[in-house]
Design a protein around this motif. Structure first.
Motif, short mmCIF file in Angstrom:
data_model
loop_
_atom_site.label_atom_id
_atom_site.label_comp_id
_atom_site.label_asym_id
_atom_site.label_seq_id
_atom_site.Cartn_x
_atom_site.Cartn_y
_atom_site.Cartn_z
N LEU A 120 16.84 14.75 -4.27
CA LEU A 120 16.40 14.18 -5.54
C LEU A 120 16.01 12.72 -5.39
CD1 LEU A 120 18.85 15.67 -8.23
CD2 LEU A 120 16.49 16.30 -7.77
N GLN B 244 7.91 11.40 -8.13
CA GLN B 244 7.75 12.76 -8.61
C GLN B 244 8.66 13.01 -9.81
OE1 GLN B 244 8.39 14.26 -4.35
NE2 GLN B 244 7.03 15.82 -5.19
N ASN C 118 9.49 8.71 -4.57
CA ASN C 118 8.06 9.03 -4.46
C ASN C 118 7.37 9.19 -5.82
OD1 ASN C 118 8.12 9.02 -1.63
ND2 ASN C 118 8.81 11.17 -1.58
N ILE D 157 11.37 14.63 -12.11
CA ILE D 157 12.61 15.38 -11.91
C ILE D 157 13.04 15.94 -13.26
CG2 ILE D 157 15.04 15.23 -11.24
CD1 ILE D 157 14.30 12.90 -9.41
N GLU E 288 17.29 20.36 -12.77
CA GLU E 288 17.51 20.12 -11.34
C GLU E 288 18.76 19.27 -11.10
OE1 GLU E 288 13.83 19.21 -8.94
OE2 GLU E 288 13.02 18.85 -10.95
N ASN F 97 14.62 11.38 -2.79
CA ASN F 97 13.27 11.34 -2.22
C ASN F 97 12.21 11.57 -3.29
OD1 ASN F 97 14.17 10.83 0.39
ND2 ASN F 97 14.32 13.00 0.91
N LYS F 98 12.44 12.53 -4.19
CA LYS F 98 11.50 12.78 -5.28
C LYS F 98 11.41 11.56 -6.20
CE LYS F 98 11.07 16.73 -7.32
NZ LYS F 98 11.31 17.97 -8.09
N TYR F 99 12.56 10.96 -6.47
CA TYR F 99 12.62 9.80 -7.37
C TYR F 99 11.85 8.61 -6.79
CZ TYR F 99 14.69 6.27 -10.47
OH TYR F 99 14.87 5.26 -11.38
#
Length: 532
Positions: free
Chosen positions: A215, A223, A221, A225, A229, A217-219
């Motif tokens: 999570l 992306q 980048n 969330i 999740e 990494n998504k945050y």
């Protein structure tokens, strides 16, 4: 019942923060009580002791076990007064989830911080409940900020208030994005809360990302969330002690209580999800198939049942008729009746499964802090560490011949409350009782009178006076006895003089020429030391 999920929850906080009101509201909203018991009306399920009813506050640990949906919940209510901190400490030993209650009008208080320290030491899953938000001059955001300052855990607010002070009408469930009124009834969410809600949603996502690499990494980048999740990540963070939840409400108005119940069911771990038990480096899983291990966290004495031991089953199962081992006392115990407790009510059952809490009666040699286990297990869990007494008083019986009844009563009261101690001091010839504070001792003596029919007067303990030598001096002793023949005669000088403080006693023999035979010197030394 064994197939149901288990939750063991405790309420902790400073005095008058509303813990017992929350506990009674919890039972009412969960359908475990058909009326909303109230402390002020003396109808609480948890405050049943006559002293509690008279003083309108909790003085002992209260327990209620009940079913909600497909769950068996044991709810423990604890006193907030520092004089009765021993009861709260016992409760901490029994639970798998702590709910710390904060009075929104007072904020973080001393009692709250003291208990929170104990909870943090045990790394228990944690919920903060900000109570009494319908009162004037309350500020949810301010209290939330103060919570983040006293714990290292990431705080996730799952509900926030709708309105403030006397205008409080309900709470917003951040995860479900809906408004909830009294008893959890769905209400319309004000439009002006949408921006605020977005801020709290971001807090959930940030806390989850901080606990999970994927999570994060998504945050990083950029992306998106979704909240769904985050749920499992938040649950794991709670178990690991990285995340704590925060809820808002007002128990007296039944606002936020339904959310508290659902949060415990949906986010707090079951006992089998917690780390294994460690006994002398042996790991024991928390499930029904493991050997039985139980811990006695509280003892009460009741007129018709005798001692009732509150036991938390950490692993395995226990049934009526089983013979088990008290590994603390190294003695065998036979299990007789087993009860589920709900205030004064008792429901007899045949067995307790892993994770459950119940009452055992007629055990011969089992007390608070003892470990009960299968006979194959020899080790014991660490006993409960209680604070040492800070105040002592002498007691004097009002009636002659009551000494035996007093000793028996005080012994049983100590079994119920290990923070209370007593002992006879032979030096000052007084029976001394000791406790955490004046209110603590007052309550103990009130119970002594009510339960055992003994009245006593309080007195100040006498002072243990000490004497010592201040200057050098000498004295002569003579012994004469004529029994025929030569008779007996002795002449001895004894000199005393002070030594430096804390040097003890030093005996020196300065007799020369054998004028006093050496075989008599040890007797002289013994007599001198006995006289001191």
């Amino acid at each position: 019942m064994a197939e149901k999920s288990v939750r063991n929850v405790g309420l902790f906080g400073h005095a008058s923060s509303g813990k017992t009101t929350i506990a009674d509201a919890f039972l009412f909203c969960a359908g475990a009580n058909n009326r909303f018991g109230k402390v002020t009306e003396k109808t609480s399920i948890f405050d049943t002791d006559p002293e509690e009813i008279e003083r309108v506050c909790s003085l002992t640990l209260g327990l209620a076990t009940f079913d909600y949906k497909n769950n068996t919940i044991s709810l423990i209510d604890t006193p907030g007064y520092s004089d009765f901190i021993g009861e709260a400490i016992s409760g901490i030993e029994a639970i798998d989830c702590a709910v710390v209650v904060i009075d929104a009008t007072a904020g973080i208080e001393v009692g709250t911080e003291r208990l929170l320290q104990r909870i943090e030491e045990r790394k228990l899953p944690l919920i903060f409940f900000i109570n009494k938000l319908k009162k004037e001059n309350t500020d949810f955001s301010k209290v939330l900020s103060s919570i983040t300052a006293i714990t290292k855990r990431n705080i996730i607010p799952l509900t926030v208030p709708i309105g403030s002070a006397t205008a409080l009408s309900g709470v917003v469930d951040v995860m479900q994005n809906k408004g909830l009124g009294p008893k959890g009834a769905e209400i319309e969410m004000p439009a002006d809360l949408k921006d605020t809600l977005s801020q709290y949603t971001d807090k959930i996502i940030e806390a989850a990302a901080d606990s999970d690499e994927a999570l994060m990494n998504k945050y990083v980048n950029g992306q998106k969330i979704e909240l769904n999740e985050c749920i499992d990540v938040v649950k794991n963070g709670i178990i690991e002690g990285k995340i704590a939840l925060c809820l808002a409400g007002d128990a007296l108005e039944l606002i936020g209580i339904h959310s508290l119940i659902e949060t415990i069911i949906n986010f707090m771990p079951e006992p089998h999800q917690l780390p294994d038990i460690t006994l002398n480096s042996q790991k024991i899983a928390r499930n029904d198939k493991s050997p039985f291990v139980g811990f006695v966290f509280k003892t009460t004495v009741e007129p018709h049942l005798g001692e009732v031991c509150f036991v938390k089953v950490l692993s395995g199962e226990i049934k009526s008729g089983d013979v088990i081992k008290n590994t603390t006392q190294s003695s065998d115990e036979k299990i007789n009746q087993i009860y589920l407790l709900k205030g004064k009510e008792k429901q007899e059952i045949n067995q307790l499964s892993s994770g459950m809490i119940g009452g055992l009666v007629k055990l011969k040699n089992t007390h608070t802090g003892d470990t009960l286990a299968a006979r194959s297990i020899k080790a014991a869990l660490a006993p409960i560490t209680f604070p040492t007494p800070s105040i002592s008083m002498a007691i004097v019986p009002k009636a002659k011949g009551d000494e035996g009844k007093i000793s028996n009563g005080l012994t049983k009261l100590h079994d119920e409350d290990p923070t209370f101690t007593f002992a006879f001091d032979p030096e000052i010839k007084q029976l001394i009782i000791s406790g955490i504070g004046e209110l603590h001792l007052e309550t103990v003596l009130s119970r002594l009178n009510r339960k055992y029919g003994v009245s006593v007067d309080l007195a100040k303990p006498r002072i243990r006076y000490r004497e010592t030598f201040t200057k050098k001096t000498e004295a002569q002793g003579k012994y004469k006895k004529q029994t025929g023949g030569h008779g007996q005669y002795g002449d001895c000088w004894l000199r005393v003089e002070p030594l430096p403080r804390d040097s003890g006693v030093e005996f020196a023999n300065e007799v020369v020429g054998g004028s006093i035979p050496s075989r008599y010197i040890p007797s002289v030394e013994k007599g001198v030391k006995e006289a001191l």
